[in-house]
Design a protein around this motif. Structure first.
Motif, mmCIF file in Angstrom:
data_model
loop_
_atom_site.group_PDB
_atom_site.id
_atom_site.type_symbol
_atom_site.label_atom_id
_atom_site.label_comp_id
_atom_site.label_asym_id
_atom_site.label_seq_id
_atom_site.Cartn_x
_atom_site.Cartn_y
_atom_site.Cartn_z
ATOM 1 N N UNK A 1 37.008 1.118 -25.566
ATOM 2 C CA UNK A 1 36.308 0.065 -26.294
ATOM 3 C C UNK A 1 37.272 -1.083 -26.560
ATOM 4 N N UNK A 2 36.802 -2.307 -26.296
ATOM 5 C CA UNK A 2 37.595 -3.501 -26.564
ATOM 6 C C UNK A 2 37.705 -3.692 -28.066
ATOM 7 N N UNK A 3 38.911 -3.865 -28.560
ATOM 8 C CA UNK A 3 39.136 -4.076 -29.982
ATOM 9 C C UNK A 3 39.290 -5.574 -30.267
ATOM 10 N N UNK A 4 40.159 -6.244 -29.515
ATOM 11 C CA UNK A 4 40.334 -7.687 -29.652
ATOM 12 C C UNK A 4 41.044 -8.216 -28.410
ATOM 13 N N UNK A 5 40.892 -9.508 -28.199
ATOM 14 C CA UNK A 5 41.632 -10.142 -27.109
ATOM 15 C C UNK A 5 41.702 -11.649 -27.332
ATOM 16 N N UNK A 6 42.739 -12.229 -26.751
ATOM 17 C CA UNK A 6 42.906 -13.673 -26.763
ATOM 18 C C UNK A 6 43.258 -14.060 -25.332
ATOM 19 N N UNK A 7 42.383 -14.832 -24.674
ATOM 20 C CA UNK A 7 42.616 -15.173 -23.264
ATOM 21 C C UNK A 7 44.018 -15.733 -23.020
ATOM 22 N N UNK A 8 44.682 -15.153 -22.025
ATOM 23 C CA UNK A 8 46.015 -15.587 -21.648
ATOM 24 C C UNK A 8 47.122 -15.056 -22.536
ATOM 25 N N UNK A 9 46.784 -14.294 -23.579
ATOM 26 C CA UNK A 9 47.798 -13.810 -24.527
ATOM 27 C C UNK A 9 47.859 -12.281 -24.606
ATOM 28 N N UNK A 10 46.740 -11.620 -24.957
ATOM 29 C CA UNK A 10 46.757 -10.171 -25.132
ATOM 30 C C UNK A 10 45.352 -9.583 -25.053
#
Length: 189
Positions: free
Chosen positions: A97-106
């Motif tokens: 399950x995706x928890x969090x993301x920031x495009x190009x970072x993590x």
């Protein structure tokens, strides 16, 4: 009483044939929601990191792609691996399950293996137009299984209790599965 049991069975079969949810499906959906909610909280708290990181695994990669493409492909991989990647120890399907993301970072995700909650984070650092380095970090989040009621609270209280996921083998397995399934051209550093 016999007639009502037969009627319930017929209704359940009818629900299933029409694509509806039978009682068992609703119960399983409630269970999944409950475990997912607890896992989300525990992955955010990460009780195991309050004391030590002996159950964690860190791997570094050189990736031939731009940072935003790397995070996009890893994010897409979470859905692909969900319920299709088998736990190497038990053979049960693992939940990603995706928890969090920031495009190009993590990209950060939690993994139910199926009774324990692990967390993996992939940090991306650009090193040119189509090249970047990636640090993958995976670890178990608590000593008790996530399926126990209020396990995130109990695991937080027991953060000092030593435990391991086979000396980091599960964490390393999770990282490799994500990188392999993403199709990224990545070399271990």
């Amino acid at each position: 009483e016999e007639e009502s049991r037969i009627e319930r069975g017929a209704r359940s079969e009818e629900d299933e044939s029409q694509g509806g949810q039978g009682e068992g499906d609703r119960d399983m959906g409630l269970y999944d929601s409950y475990v997912t909610a607890q896992a989300t909280i525990q992955a955010a708290i990460e009780p195991s990191r309050l004391w030590r990181g002996s159950n964690s695994k860190r791997m570094r990669y050189q990736v031939q792609a731009g940072a935003e493409e790397v995070t996009r492909r890893i994010t897409e991989t979470v859905a692909v691996l969900d319920n299709s990647c088998e736990n190497p120890t038990s053979g049960n399907p693992m939940r990603f399950k995706l928890l969090s993301h920031k495009p190009g970072k993590y990209v950060s995700m939690f993994i139910l293996t199926p009774y324990w909650c692990d967390k993996a984070t992939f940090e991306v650092h650009p090193e040119g137009q189509n090249k970047c380095s990636m640090v993958a970090f995976a670890r178990s989040t608590g000593v008790l299984p996530i399926v126990l009621p209020f396990s995130f609270l109990i695991n937080t209280a027991l953060f000092f209790v030593p435990f391991t996921d086979a000396l980091g083998k599960m964490s390393k397995y999770v990282i490799k599965q994500v990188v392999q399934q993403s199709g990224l051209q990545a070399n271990v550093l």
